[in-house]
Every structure is written in C-alpha cells, then in structure tokens.
Design a protein around this motif. Structure first.
Motif, PDB file in Angstrom:
ATOM      1  N   LEU A 112       5.961 -14.051  -5.048  1.00  0.00           N
ATOM      2  CA  LEU A 112       5.061 -13.328  -5.952  1.00  0.00           C
ATOM      3  C   LEU A 112       4.643 -14.196  -7.127  1.00  0.00           C
ATOM      4  O   LEU A 112       5.441 -14.985  -7.647  1.00  0.00           O
ATOM      5  N   PHE A 144       0.802  -2.976  -7.494  1.00  0.00           N
ATOM      6  CA  PHE A 144       1.736  -2.589  -6.442  1.00  0.00           C
ATOM      7  C   PHE A 144       2.813  -1.716  -7.075  1.00  0.00           C
ATOM      8  O   PHE A 144       3.340  -2.049  -8.144  1.00  0.00           O
ATOM      9  N   ALA A 156       4.597  -6.209  -0.407  1.00  0.00           N
ATOM     10  CA  ALA A 156       3.700  -6.839  -1.381  1.00  0.00           C
ATOM     11  C   ALA A 156       3.698  -8.348  -1.214  1.00  0.00           C
ATOM     12  O   ALA A 156       2.647  -8.998  -1.242  1.00  0.00           O
ATOM     13  N   GLN A 159       1.531  -9.398   1.599  1.00  0.00           N
ATOM     14  CA  GLN A 159       0.100  -9.380   1.263  1.00  0.00           C
ATOM     15  C   GLN A 159      -0.285 -10.608   0.438  1.00  0.00           C
ATOM     16  O   GLN A 159      -1.354 -11.194   0.629  1.00  0.00           O
ATOM     17  N   PHE A 172      -2.797  -8.646  -6.481  1.00  0.00           N
ATOM     18  CA  PHE A 172      -2.201  -7.780  -7.509  1.00  0.00           C
ATOM     19  C   PHE A 172      -2.295  -8.402  -8.899  1.00  0.00           C
ATOM     20  O   PHE A 172      -2.105  -9.605  -9.071  1.00  0.00           O
ATOM     21  N   LEU A 175       3.084  -5.942 -10.626  1.00  0.00           N
ATOM     22  CA  LEU A 175       3.924  -5.294  -9.622  1.00  0.00           C
ATOM     23  C   LEU A 175       4.962  -4.443 -10.339  1.00  0.00           C
ATOM     24  O   LEU A 175       5.747  -4.956 -11.154  1.00  0.00           O
TER      25      LEU A 175
END
Length: 468
Positions: A112, A144, A156, A159, A172, A175
């Motif tokens: 992330l 998210f 997530a 993605q 995003f 999150l």
C-alpha cells in the motif's frame, strides 16, 4: 512500477494458514505477486467447500485436515489469518528455521502507498471505521474501508498491485482499516498515519494469559509511527489513556469529561449537549448530541473518534455532521429489527463480550428481555449481575455458557433456559409486554451454535421477522 515486495515474493514458496476471508484474499494477492502458494487449514474439505470455490485450484496447492501442518515445512514465508494462534507449536518450528510468520494485515500493508487510518479497541471498532469511511466518502475522497471488518486489507492491496502492474495510479486516497489484537500480534512494518485505541476491556482471555498481554498486542498499532503521525486515545479509559506516554506520534484524544489534558495536542470532547473539537487548531462545534442518529452512550465516543480522524484527513464539518445525522448503525450492533405489538426487538449479535453487553443494557431505558449466552471467551460474567438486576425483566440463556452466566447472577430468579435460539425468541415474544424490549446481546462468542456472530444475528432477525 512493480514494488520491491512483489520482486521479493516472485517465485517464493508461501503457505497461507487459515482459509477464512482474509486467507483467500492473501492467497490472491500472493499469486498476483508471483508467489507459489499453498493454503493450509485444519478443517476438512467438506467444511470449506464454498471457500475453496473462490480459489483458482490450478494455481494453488491445498493441504487440509489432520496433516495440514506439513505444508509449513518447505515454506519460505508463512502468512496467518487472524484466527490462527501465532504461538502454536508448528509456527514456532517455522520461526526456528528462520522463516518469517506474518499476519495477513502485515502482508497487505507492504503493497500500500496511500495513508492508512487504523482503529483498534475491544468494542466500537466496526462502527467507528464505518463512520470514518462515510465521512471521507462524503467529502469526495476515494476510500477503502475494511480490514477486520468486512473486506480483507489484502483485497485493497491486490487492487493497488494490479493498478501498478497496468501503469495506472493508486485507486485509493486513504485506507480506513479495522485492526484486531490478533492481527497486530505479528506486525513488523505496518505503519498507520493515524491510529487509535478506542477502549480496552477484558476479552479474548482464552487467547491471552493476562489483560496486560492483550493490551500489549493492541499497543503494537503505534509501533511504527513517527513524529509526523497521529496517535488518538480514549481519555476516559484509564488503561488506554496511560499508553499515550509511550508513542512517537502526535497525541490527540477524545473524552466525555473535558477539559483535554495539557499533554494532548488537541481532540474532540462532549461539552454539555454539544460535541466540540480542537483538532484543526481552533475550537469548532461539531453537532449536538441529540443529532447523532445511532443509539447508545458508547456511540458518542465512537462519533467523537470518527470526527477526529475525519478532521485530520481534511474532511469538512458539514460532511461529518451529515453522516452523524444519517447513519443508523451497523447490522448486528444495537440494530432495531422490528416493533411487534408494542415490543421492540433489538439485534446486538456483535456483543461478543461482557462489556459490549453492558453497553447495550445501558443504552436501553425500557424493561429488557435479554437473550444471552454462547461460547465463553474467559469473560467475567459476574460483572453483568448489577445491570441485569437493575434493567433486565427476564433473562433467557442459550448455548454452552448458559450455566456460567446463571451462576454469575446467583439470586436473580427471572431466568429461563432455551435449547435453541428459536425457542429463546418464541419464549421472549410470548412473555414480553408492550413497552418492553427483547434484546439479543450474547456476551459470548457464537461458535458453539453458529458460523459466526453475523450468522447468529441473521438467524435472530429471521426468527423475529417470522413471528406472526
């Protein structure tokens, strides 16, 4: 751009232990990163049919049932679902080989790039995370919302990875992640920009040797924060408030008993009937207490925590007010199911520990028919006794813990035992009078009779809605 994490995992042998929702999501993420994945679970194939259908069996090795631990012997990395005890002997042997054991949360976080807003605590996590998500979405952010609640964080991460592989931008802006103590046990680099502990009460004493060990797991949410991050504390919870001296991030708080202490940089508090905040550096009026739609005194704290996160994230006050004014609450959390012949039926199946049930009882002013019981998690049921004597007209007990709860409220005579949830609902419906409330708030886990708390709550609602 392909991440360093993807390059590190490509071609490696990874075993995912525990095939619940997070295990499936972790498996898909690892496959997308090029790992050779084996999934392992002590359950038999007959118990996991619907879950196995979600996997591409041509690309994954499956080890189920009694010999599932053999799948750990050749792994270069092991990823565990929240329900898997991180200290089990098989995992200790893996660590002695020098192989890392990570939680699904930790694995996902490494893919992330957007800031993480993480929430933990014994009670209120799901409501608070949902409120934050709705506030941020109302202000136009791509968000998210998930983690321990609903969608696994690996979804997530998948993605984000697919977008990077296709040369597209991160999907995003932020999150918002619900985090359990189980997920935090094995974090290494999990790094939330904003993190909070909402409260800590006795829970999961079937997993932890002491309340201190449980708190230490929760406290790991702050481990990787820096001076540019935010740490938020419930200042009304003595155990939580005491932890603020150990964090590196900027300390904020929320309280129903102002003023904010001098060592707290800002926060949100209840001043009479109004929720006020100093999060942005100036005093602002969020809303009146009566404008918050969800019921329950504890939800005032959840609303204050959510507003603090939202304000730090640049959310305007009008978006925060609108969400607090509209949000009716989560399914299975003091959820009003039906009013029948003047009797209100309330589903609080998320009340899986003693403190959650105490908060539910405190939130209802009418006489209560309480349906409680299930699988004991090491809770102190004697703490329910004063509230039951004061607020509960009749107690209907189900499940394995029924004798323990009955013993804990010795001297209270208005108790019935029911063999099934159906029997409990029918008994309460026949006995409750107009103006009374039938509340299912079990103070226990659901696994003795149901798949999970959601299954228990939905069966309760079906039974209630099926009453003539």
């Amino acid at each position: 751009m392909v991440s360093a994490e993807t390059m590190e995992l490509a071609g490696s042998k990874v075993t995912v232990v525990g095939l619940a929702r997070s295990g499936v999501a972790a498996t898909r993420l690892l496959q997308a990163a090029g790992a050779q994945v084996t999934v392992a679970d002590k359950k038999d194939p007959s118990e996991l049919g619907h879950i196995l259908e979600q996997l591409d069996r041509s690309r994954v090795t499956v080890s189920l049932g009694g010999g599932y631990e053999s799948a750990l012997e050749t792994a270069d990395l092991v990823v565990i679902s929240p329900g898997v005890p991180y200290r089990m002997d098989a995992l200790e042997r893996v660590r002695r080989r020098g192989v890392k054991v990570l939680s699904e949360l930790e694995l996902a976080s490494r893919f992330l790039t957007a800031p993480i807003l993480a929430v933990t605590g014994t009670n209120g996590k799901s409501t608070t995370v949902t409120l934050i998500g709705k506030m941020l979405q109302r202000s136009g952010k791509r968000v998210f919302v998930g983690g321990n609640l609903g969608t696994a964080l690996s979804e997530a991460a998948g993605q984000v990875l697919h977008a990077a592989q296709a040369g597209r931008p991160d999907p995003f802006d932020l999150l918002v992640v619900e985090v359990s103590s189980f997920q935090l046990e094995t974090v290494e680099r999990f790094h939330p920009w904003i993190a909070a502990i909402l409260n800590v009460t006795v829970d999961h004493q079937d997993r932890y040797d002491s309340i201190d060990e449980y708190i230490a797991a929760k406290q790991r949410i702050f481990d990787n924060q820096t001076a540019s991050d935010y740490a938020i504390f419930n200042l009304d919870d003595a155990r939580v408030a005491a932890l603020r001296r150990y964090v590196k991030g900027r300390v904020l708080g929320f309280t129903r008993r102002p003023p904010l202490p001098p060592d707290v940089a800002g926060g949100t508090y209840l001043d009479g009937d109004r929720i006020m905040t100093t999060v942005t550096g100036e005093l602002q009026d969020v809303c009146r207490r009566g404008e918050i739609k969800i019921i329950g005194h504890h939800n005032i704290e959840n609303a204050m925590a959510a507003a603090t996160y939202a304000l730090l994230s640049g959310c305007p006050l009008d978006a925060i007010r609108a969400v607090l004014n509209e949000f009716p609450g989560l399914e299975h959390a003091l959820e009003i199911v039906r009013d029948r012949r003047g009797v209100r039926f309330v589903n609080d199946s998320k009340g899986t520990n003693v403190d959650a049930t105490l908060k539910a009882l405190e939130s209802i002013d009418q006489p209560i028919w309480l349906i409680a019981g299930g699988r004991d998690k090491g809770g102190d049921f004697s703490r329910l006794a004063p509230a039951i004597r004061q607020r509960v007209k009749r107690l209907v007990l189900i499940g394995e813990a029924a004798p323990l709860i009955a013993e804990a409220v010795t001297g209270y005579q208005a108790i019935d035992r029911a063999g099934t949830l159906r029997e409990a609902v029918e008994l309460a419906a026949a006995g409750a009078a107009a103006g009374e409330v039938v509340l299912m708030s079990p103070a226990c886990a659901s696994f003795d009779m149901f798949a999970d708390y959601q299954d228990r709550g939905r069966q309760f609602k079906a039974l209630v809605n099926g009453l003539p």
